[in-house]
Design an enzyme around this catalytic site. Structure first.
Site, PDB file in Angstrom:
ATOM      1  N   GLY A 263       0.654  -1.229   0.005  1.00  0.00           N
ATOM      2  CA  GLY A 263       0.024   0.082  -0.075  1.00  0.00           C
ATOM      3  C   GLY A 263       0.990   1.062  -0.020  1.00  0.00           C
ATOM      4  O   GLY A 263       1.895   1.255  -0.142  1.00  0.00           O
ATOM      5  N   CYS A 270       1.201   4.277  16.215  1.00  0.00           N
ATOM      6  CA  CYS A 270       2.073   3.355  16.643  1.00  0.00           C
ATOM      7  C   CYS A 270       3.460   3.053  15.780  1.00  0.00           C
ATOM      8  O   CYS A 270       4.670   3.266  16.063  1.00  0.00           O
ATOM      9  CB  CYS A 270       1.612   2.034  17.058  1.00  0.00           C
ATOM     10  SG  CYS A 270       0.287   2.585  18.435  1.00  0.00           S
TER      11      CYS A 270
HETATM   12  P1  NAD Z   1      -4.347   9.225  23.189  1.00  0.00           P
HETATM   13  O1  NAD Z   1      -3.445  10.434  22.834  1.00  0.00           O
HETATM   14  O2  NAD Z   1      -5.537   8.628  22.448  1.00  0.00           O
HETATM   15  O3  NAD Z   1      -4.473   8.988  24.891  1.00  0.00           O
HETATM   16  C1  NAD Z   1      -3.652   9.578  25.902  1.00  0.00           C
HETATM   17  C2  NAD Z   1      -4.525  10.250  26.904  1.00  0.00           C
HETATM   18  O4  NAD Z   1      -3.650  10.532  28.180  1.00  0.00           O
HETATM   19  C3  NAD Z   1      -5.207  11.400  26.302  1.00  0.00           C
HETATM   20  O5  NAD Z   1      -6.608  11.413  26.504  1.00  0.00           O
HETATM   21  C4  NAD Z   1      -4.608  12.688  27.353  1.00  0.00           C
HETATM   22  O6  NAD Z   1      -5.509  13.645  27.676  1.00  0.00           O
HETATM   23  C5  NAD Z   1      -4.345  11.930  28.429  1.00  0.00           C
HETATM   24  N1  NAD Z   1      -3.260  12.463  29.510  1.00  0.00           N
HETATM   25  C6  NAD Z   1      -2.148  12.784  28.894  1.00  0.00           C
HETATM   26  N2  NAD Z   1      -1.511  13.508  30.385  1.00  0.00           N
HETATM   27  C7  NAD Z   1      -2.128  13.139  31.158  1.00  0.00           C
HETATM   28  C8  NAD Z   1      -2.092  13.423  32.480  1.00  0.00           C
HETATM   29  N3  NAD Z   1      -1.094  14.019  33.112  1.00  0.00           N
HETATM   30  N4  NAD Z   1      -3.078  12.989  33.324  1.00  0.00           N
HETATM   31  C9  NAD Z   1      -4.270  12.400  32.996  1.00  0.00           C
HETATM   32  N5  NAD Z   1      -4.523  12.033  31.695  1.00  0.00           N
HETATM   33  C10 NAD Z   1      -3.444  12.459  30.681  1.00  0.00           C
HETATM   34  O7  NAD Z   1      -3.017   7.924  23.163  1.00  0.00           O
HETATM   35  P2  NAD Z   1      -3.242   6.359  22.824  1.00  0.00           P
HETATM   36  O8  NAD Z   1      -3.296   6.173  21.476  1.00  0.00           O
HETATM   37  O9  NAD Z   1      -4.343   5.826  23.756  1.00  0.00           O
HETATM   38  O10 NAD Z   1      -1.746   5.850  23.189  1.00  0.00           O
HETATM   39  C11 NAD Z   1      -1.286   5.714  24.602  1.00  0.00           C
HETATM   40  C12 NAD Z   1      -0.318   4.748  24.892  1.00  0.00           C
HETATM   41  O11 NAD Z   1      -0.618   3.453  24.393  1.00  0.00           O
HETATM   42  C13 NAD Z   1       0.972   5.081  23.896  1.00  0.00           C
HETATM   43  O12 NAD Z   1       2.185   4.947  24.508  1.00  0.00           O
HETATM   44  C14 NAD Z   1       0.886   4.355  22.722  1.00  0.00           C
HETATM   45  O13 NAD Z   1       2.061   3.941  21.931  1.00  0.00           O
HETATM   46  C15 NAD Z   1       0.251   3.236  23.193  1.00  0.00           C
HETATM   47  N6  NAD Z   1      -0.385   2.272  22.385  1.00  0.00           N
HETATM   48  C16 NAD Z   1      -1.403   2.783  21.406  1.00  0.00           C
HETATM   49  C17 NAD Z   1      -2.014   1.864  20.597  1.00  0.00           C
HETATM   50  C18 NAD Z   1      -2.991   2.510  19.651  1.00  0.00           C
HETATM   51  O14 NAD Z   1      -3.440   1.616  18.732  1.00  0.00           O
HETATM   52  N7  NAD Z   1      -3.470   3.775  19.618  1.00  0.00           N
HETATM   53  C19 NAD Z   1      -1.769   0.473  20.875  1.00  0.00           C
HETATM   54  C20 NAD Z   1      -0.978  -0.014  21.485  1.00  0.00           C
HETATM   55  C21 NAD Z   1      -0.399   0.934  22.512  1.00  0.00           C
END
Ligand code: NAD
Length: 446
Positions: A263, A270
């Site tokens: 693609g 990620c």
């Molecule tokens: P996201 O940005 O959707 O969510 C993060 C949340 O954390 C936000 O709502 C933000 O407001 C909150 N936040 C930030 N600082 C804060 C604080 N001090 N106190 C309280 N809340 C706070 O991120 P995500 O996609 O959920 O990713 C989170 C982690 O998981 C990352 O490390 C990512 O790499 C990992 N991850 C993501 C996925 C995916 O598909 N999105 C999959 C596996 C792992």
């Protein structure tokens, strides 16, 4: 059954929190974004994720899931605190740990009894020990009594995929637990009891290994996608069909059929950041991950290559000037509104830089596109559906393989388009069918 606070209520935190509550645990989801928490309290889900609304509604109604902005109260009322905040890339490619540190320190300022702190965010090797240090520092600042409060840090990386996050969380291929004490390991078994009893592979290891598993898994998948993208590019030159190549390769049990779909390059929240972070760790430790480094560069080339493919298809250099291009799909993959690092960003910007006007439609990502594509907003019209996007355009480009783009009414598309150019950058159509409908068809690697 455990009592859990999940800090960070984004894609991972909200899905994890809701599903852990569905497993029978009591969960408080915490976020410092008060709008998000207010919306959730009213039953509004701030992200597009199939099936999530049902799980949230069910567990809230059962009294096992609640939402708050008060981190300290949530941590004090529970025995396990998940850190699920974002870890975006810093300028040098390393993972920016500032949100993880903020939360770890807040936990250190709040806990009043033994607590297991779980790193759910994707973090570089060594972070769990840093989290331990930050919490200990805050406890010591509070005085000798607080300094005696015990806690453990566990690494529990998450492998869910956006778009199928609920299914992935509730039916994982494995649960990885990096821990250093039996007490923490036992509590984590409570947290995941529903899966543990179901005989989901449950891998217990040390902190560093758990952290490495997540990066190694994502980097491997990124390498696999990039491998088939490069094979696809070569297929185009030699007259081979990459889909047949991939299908035949995938039948080999040692290779596997997944992630062999060529693609426009990988994107999302990620793979881009995790490959960069892993490459950076390799450089820092003097053990460069040359395959990962090459993959990052090849993926960037792949996105640019798509712009050139469209330009070449329309007649070569300069051919995009004054043309209108219909873009179907902006999210980095179907079934999500997430546009983080979506190849659509690079490709749309590249087309506009070469003089094109765009008419775009995505079933879920339009809101996010309105700010992510703000640099080209003067050259971009947001259509209400796929057919309106196509109307009067000089070419159609499929960038995300949403189901509703798989079954376009080709006759209608042909009538609406000003010229018959059909760029299927997700290989979701059969060449002979599109050509039979009167189009000039371009795909990736076939
Ligand atoms: P996201 O940005 O959707 O969510 C993060 C949340 O954390 C936000 O709502 C933000 O407001 C909150 N936040 C930030 N600082 C804060 C604080 N001090 N106190 C309280 N809340 C706070 O991120 P995500 O996609 O959920 O990713 C989170 C982690 O998981 C990352 O490390 C990512 O790499 C990992 N991850 C993501 C996925 C995916 O598909 N999105 C999959 C596996 C792992």
């Amino acid at each position: 059954m455990a009592k859990i606070a999940v800090i960070g209520t984004g894609y991972v935190g909200l899905v994890s929190g809701a599903c852990l509550a569905d497993f029978g645990n009591f969960v408080t989801c915490v976020d410092n974004n008060s709008e998000k928490i207010e919306a959730l309290k009213k039953g509004i889900i701030p992200i597009y994720e199939p099936g999530l609304d049902d799980v949230v509604a069910r567990t809230v109604a059962a009294g096992r899931l609640s939402f708050t902005t008060n981190l300290a109260a949530a941590v004090q009322a529970n025995e396990v605190a998940f850190i699920a905040v974002g870890t975006p890339p810093a300028d040098d490619g390393s993972a920016d740990l500032r949100y993880v540190e903020q939360v770890a320190r807040e936990i250190g300022r709040a806990i009043n009894k033994y607590t297991v702190v779980v790193d759910k965010s994707t973090v570089p090797v060594g972070t769990a020990r840093k989290v331990m240090g930050w919490i200990r520092e805050e406890l010591e600042k509070r005085g000798p009594e607080a300094a005696r409060i015990e806690f453990d840090v566990v690494s529990n990386p998450e492998f869910l995929r956006e778009g199928s996050a609920v299914q992935d969380f509730t039916h994982p291929d494995r649960v990885v637990i990096g821990a250093e004490s039996d007490r923490a390991r036992e509590l984590m078994k409570d947290v995941y009891r529903a899966l543990y009893l179901n005989e989901t592979p449950y891998i217990e290891t040390n902190l560093e290994t758990a952290e490495m598993i997540k990066y190694a898994s994502n980097a491997f998948l990124a390498v696999k996608i990039t491998f088939i993208n490069e094979v696809a590019n070569l297929c185009e030159k030699v007259g081979a069909n990459v889909q047949d190549v991939a299908r035949a390769m995938g039948r080999d049990g040692r290779i596997g059929a997944k992630f062999l779909h060529p693609g426009p390059g990988y994107g999302g929240s990620c793979f881009p950041k995790d490959t960069q972070a892993m490459a950076r760790i390799g450089r820092d430790y003097g053990e460069p991950l040359t395959l990962v480094e090459t993959t990052i560069a090849a993926n960037e080339r792949q996105k640019q290559r798509m712009v050139k493919k469209i330009e070449d298809g329309l007649g070569g250099p300069g051919s995009l000037k004054g043309k209108t291009i219909a873009i179907l799909g902006l999210a980095f993959k179907p079934n999500t509104d997430d546009m983080r690092e979506s190849p659509a960003i690079t490709i749309c910007e590249g087309l506009v830089t070469r003089g094109a006007q765009l008419r775009a439609f995505d079933p879920a990502a339009m809101k996010e596109a309105s700010w992510r594509l703000s640099a080209i907003k003067d050259s971009l019209y947001y259509a209400h559906d796929e057919y309106e996007a196509i109307e009067g355009a000089d070419a159609l480009v499929i960038l995300t393989e949403w189901n509703q783009f798989r079954n376009l009414d080709l006759e209608r598309v042909r009538r609406l388009l000003r010229a018959p150019y059909f760029f299927d950058l997700r290989n979701i159509y059969k060449r002979h069918e599109v050509e039979a409908a009167g189009f000039t068809y371009f795909a990736v690697g076939k």
